[in-house]
Design an enzyme around this catalytic site. Structure first.
Site, PDB file in Angstrom:
ATOM      1  N   HIS A  48       7.798  35.545 119.738  1.00 44.17           N
ATOM      2  CA  HIS A  48       7.036  34.985 120.861  1.00 44.17           C
ATOM      3  C   HIS A  48       7.241  35.779 122.156  1.00 44.17           C
ATOM      4  CE1 HIS A  48       5.429  32.263 123.821  1.00 44.17           C
ATOM      5  NE2 HIS A  48       6.627  31.966 124.258  1.00 44.17           N
ATOM      6  N   HIS A  72      12.142  34.880 128.992  1.00 44.31           N
ATOM      7  CA  HIS A  72      11.601  33.713 129.691  1.00 44.31           C
ATOM      8  C   HIS A  72      12.038  32.376 129.120  1.00 44.31           C
ATOM      9  CE1 HIS A  72       8.322  33.644 126.636  1.00 44.31           C
ATOM     10  NE2 HIS A  72       8.253  32.372 126.942  1.00 44.31           N
ATOM     11  N   GLU A  76      15.975  27.984 129.284  1.00 45.42           N
ATOM     12  CA  GLU A  76      15.570  26.700 128.720  1.00 45.42           C
ATOM     13  C   GLU A  76      16.225  26.423 127.372  1.00 45.42           C
ATOM     14  OE1 GLU A  76      12.368  24.299 129.579  1.00 45.42           O
ATOM     15  OE2 GLU A  76      13.991  24.603 131.002  1.00 45.42           O
ATOM     16  N   ASP A  77      16.163  27.399 126.489  1.00 44.90           N
ATOM     17  CA  ASP A  77      16.481  27.142 125.081  1.00 44.90           C
ATOM     18  C   ASP A  77      17.875  27.577 124.642  1.00 44.90           C
ATOM     19  OD1 ASP A  77      13.930  26.301 125.070  1.00 44.90           O
ATOM     20  OD2 ASP A  77      13.113  27.948 123.877  1.00 44.90           O
ATOM     21  N   ASP A 139       2.517  33.791 128.639  1.00 43.86           N
ATOM     22  CA  ASP A 139       3.259  32.887 127.754  1.00 43.86           C
ATOM     23  C   ASP A 139       2.293  31.858 127.158  1.00 43.86           C
ATOM     24  OD1 ASP A 139       5.369  31.342 126.622  1.00 43.86           O
ATOM     25  OD2 ASP A 139       5.432  30.096 128.431  1.00 43.86           O
ATOM     26  N   ASP A 259     -31.987  32.241 125.575  1.00 39.29           N
ATOM     27  CA  ASP A 259     -33.182  32.995 125.914  1.00 39.29           C
ATOM     28  C   ASP A 259     -32.982  33.910 127.110  1.00 39.29           C
ATOM     29  OD1 ASP A 259     -35.116  32.808 124.150  1.00 39.29           O
ATOM     30  OD2 ASP A 259     -36.319  31.287 125.194  1.00 39.29           O
TER      31      ASP A 259
HETATM   32 MN    MN Z   1       7.394  30.704 125.946  1.00 40.98          MN
END
Ligand code: MN
Length: 706
Positions: A48, A72, A76-77, A139, A259
């Site tokens: 990702h 990024h 967070e993770d 992202d 058209d």
């Molecule tokens: Mn992400």
């Protein structure tokens, strides 16, 4: 495992080796940090960030943006902090990653749809660096491309959010290509049946359009040739989502939309654009009212081109856009075009971000020249510069406030009554002071008390006009009410000396007294007495019919005034001697401030009384005072860790709260502190002193005297 080699190969076209090395280092780090994590597609998680970096490479974004793309999701993770990123890479990269994470924390999903505009503003207001938005957009684009792996509910929600928030942001930044991809992916996910139907119809129509398009294109090329202008002619096709919205909003049948034949003519210079315009207007018949000069007056997102609609020889409507190569790049990539075409690197001196900023500034100028600065403020400035904060109410409504706004500003923005009765705030579930500056994306809950009132101190930190004027208004009214009531009590007491009652004074004497001092009402007179501007005994003498005389101080009269503690703003307690119920007290009338209550042995009071004896006022405590007062204590302590904590605990066990602690003296072994704490009366204070004396490490305790 996915390889970074293809990316490195692409980066070689525009980054130098050192920058590429840094991108690779960020990739290696992210790969380790996401080790063992997988996406719903089944791919290792690192695919990702790598894909996001590829999207940003399409835009020729700088190496810091690419590093941020790699990293990024690590804040967070994974267990990585912003500080770690700064020391491992650079503070610039850490800022970018942090910015992207902050946007991720806005809970778009739980909020009402009609607030999309505010959410877009919020997202952009939180961004100090436009590159953060670009990383975030990339992202989201990759997440949209892999949306099929999501369960249906989540797929619909993400698609909806993309159409409501991300596509308009891309549009606002002039990024047409990105916007079109968002819209078609979003449309597909949200309405798969309709999308498929339109796609099939377009495919069918394309067949018979092909020949017409070829003929028209040849005829336009022929027209340019005759005029001797060089340019590229491109056929245009509408994207699915725009066909869908046109059908829906303009209620046009599919055939009518199909058209229309669209072409784009791209030339080298601006004056060639106008020459092309002249040529095609000469060659075909222009349809009146359809010509638009977006070169002279660009759209708010910076878009530039000439638009016109013509009637072809076959009678078919022909939509033509004319622009330069540069405008074409801008129209497709918007703000990102500055990274894509860094031909004049040195012009701004600060590379692509500087040029993007300069572009924004030029946009500002254009908007102001065009005379619609309001629209500019609405669409651009608010969005890109953090002048505003956006705050959620507990119900998910958004309030827009100026930067620096506090919970008090927020409370008044919700409702005047909420502002007037607020006592504390919860910011994101945590208790916070009313003066705390708010940040975009926070949820604020106001805690209220029905008998609370605005504090004059709030004026020191509120930033909105609404809060300020409401607080002022309230205080002014409150002060008047308080002073009228106090004045009435003072005058009643003084009149009682002459066996008079305020309610059966001779009316003509009252009128005369009011007239001679230009009071509009009795309340004005009472207010002046309450404020300490007039002395009640003197007014009483006049009302009793005695000739005016400056003789006769206020202390000479009989019964003292009772203090209940609930008088409001016009009775205050002296900070020098901290009087408590049970103390002997004397009032001091000070002009404009009402009564200040002192202990009768206070040195400050005694010196005041020497100078202005008529300003003194006999007072006593009412029998049922039900208020808290501040007691001032002097405490000698042995210097030991934790001694203040013990002190605070014992005070609170006794129903008292510490208000202030100041260090008065200190040597190697002893510390003398002055503490003010809340108490009900003298008895309460005596109990507290007794208890503190028994504490270990406390040497001496006494009440502080002025
Ligand atoms: Mn992400």
């Amino acid at each position: 495992m996915p390889s970074i080699e293809p990316l490195v190969k692409r980066l070689k076209s525009y980054l130098d080796d050192d920058q590429i090395d840094q991108v690779v280092r960020a990739f290696d780090y992210a790969q380790q940090a996401h080790e063992g994590q997988y996406r719903r597609t089944g791919d290792p998680y690192i695919t990702h960030p790598l894909a996001v970096a590829h999207i940003l490479t399409d835009m020729h974004m700088d190496h810091e943006s690419l590093m941020a793309a790699m990293l990024h999701d690590v804040i967070e993770d994974t267990a990585t902090s912003k500080r770690e990123l700064a020391s491992l890479f650079s503070s610039g990269v850490a800022e970018l990653v942090d910015g992207v994470s902050k946007i991720d924390q806005i809970e778009f999903e739980s909020r009402a749809e009609q607030q999309a505009e505010n959410l877009r503003k919020m997202m952009l207001a939180m961004t100090r660096d436009i590159r953060v938005v670009l990383v975030k957009l990339a992202d989201r684009l990759h997440n949209m491309r892999t949306l099929h792996a999501m369960p249906p509910e989540k797929r619909k929600r993400i698609a909806n959010e993309t159409l409501e928030i991300y596509a308009p942001i891309a549009n606002r930044l002039g990024m047409y290509n990105m916007r079109v991809e968002y819209e078609d992916l979003g449309f597909n996910a949200l309405y798969p049946m309709r999308a498929e139907r339109i796609a099939r119809a377009v495919k069918q129509a394309r067949g018979h359009r092909k020949e017409i398009l070829r003929q028209l294109q040849a005829s336009i090329e022929h027209c340019l040739e005759q005029e001797g202008i060089e340019g590229r002619v491109l056929g245009r096709e509408k994207h699915l989502y725009s066909i869908y919205t046109k059908m829906k909003e303009q209620r046009k049948p599919f055939a009518e939309i199909m058209d229309v034949y669209g072409f784009r003519i791209i030339v080298d210079r601006v004056d060639s654009c106008y020459r092309v315009l002249g040529a095609v207007h000469n060659y075909y018949t222009p349809i009146p009212g359809r010509f638009k000069d977006y070169i002279a007056i660009p759209k708010t997102n910076g878009y530039q081109a000439l638009h016109t609609t013509l009637k072809a020889h076959t009678g078919l409507p022909l939509e033509i856009q004319i622009r330069t190569e540069e405008m074409e790049a801008m129209a497709n990539n918007g703000i990102a075009a500055h990274w894509l075409y860094k031909a004049d690197e040195d012009e701004q001196g600060s590379g692509a971000p500087g040029r993007a900023q300069a572009w924004m500034n030029r946009l500002l100028e254009m908007q102001q020249k065009a005379g619609n600065s309001m629209e500019f403020i609405e669409n651009v400035k608010v969005d890109l510069f953090p002048d505003e904060v956006y705050i959620f109410t507990p119900k998910g409504e958004i309030k827009e406030l100026p930067n620096g706004a506090t919970p008090v500003d927020f409370a008044y923005a919700v409702h005047t009554t909420v502002g007037n009765t607020c006592v504390a705030a919860q910011i994101d579930g945590r208790l916070a002071a009313l003066s705390t500056p708010l940040e975009s994306g926070q949820t604020v809950k106001i805690i209220r008390a029905s008998n609370a009132r605005p504090s004059p101190g709030w004026l020191n930190f509120v930033v909105t006009g609404k809060a300020r004027s409401n607080i002022r208004h309230f205080l002014k009214h409150q002060r008047r009410e308080d002073s009228v009531q106090l004045g009435e009590r003072l005058l009643e007491k003084a009149l009682a000396e002459h066996d008079l009652d305020i309610n059966d004074l001779p009316i003509e004497r009252v009128v005369a007294e009011l007239a001679s001092n230009q009071y509009a009402s009795l309340d004005d007179l009472l207010e002046d007495i309450g404020l300490g501007n007039r002395l009640a005994p003197l007014v009483a003498r006049k009302l009793a019919g005695y000739p005016e005389s400056e003789q006769g101080g206020a202390t000479s009269d009989g019964k003292p005034l009772a203090i209940r503690g609930t008088e409001g703003l016009l009775v205050t307690y002296a900070k020098c001697c901290h009087p408590l119920p049970g103390d002997n007290i004397i009032g001091h009338l000070s002009a404009g401030r009402g009564i200040v209550v002192h202990r009768d042995n206070c040195k400050n009071l005694l010196s005041e009384m020497r100078d202005n004896p008529e300003k003194a006022l006999a007072l006593h405590w009412d029998s049922d005072v039900d208020q808290e007062f501040s007691a001032a204590l002097r405490i000698e302590l042995v210097n030991k860790k934790g001694v203040l904590a013990t002190l605070a605990t014992h005070l609170s066990e006794l129903g008292s709260n510490i208000e202030t602690i100041t260090m008065a003296e200190k040597d190697a072994t002893l510390t003398i502190i002055h503490v003010t704490a809340t108490v009900r009366d003298r008895v309460h204070m005596a109990r507290i002193i007794k208890r503190i004396r028994t504490l270990p490490n406390v040497v001496r305790v006494s009440r502080l005297t002025a």
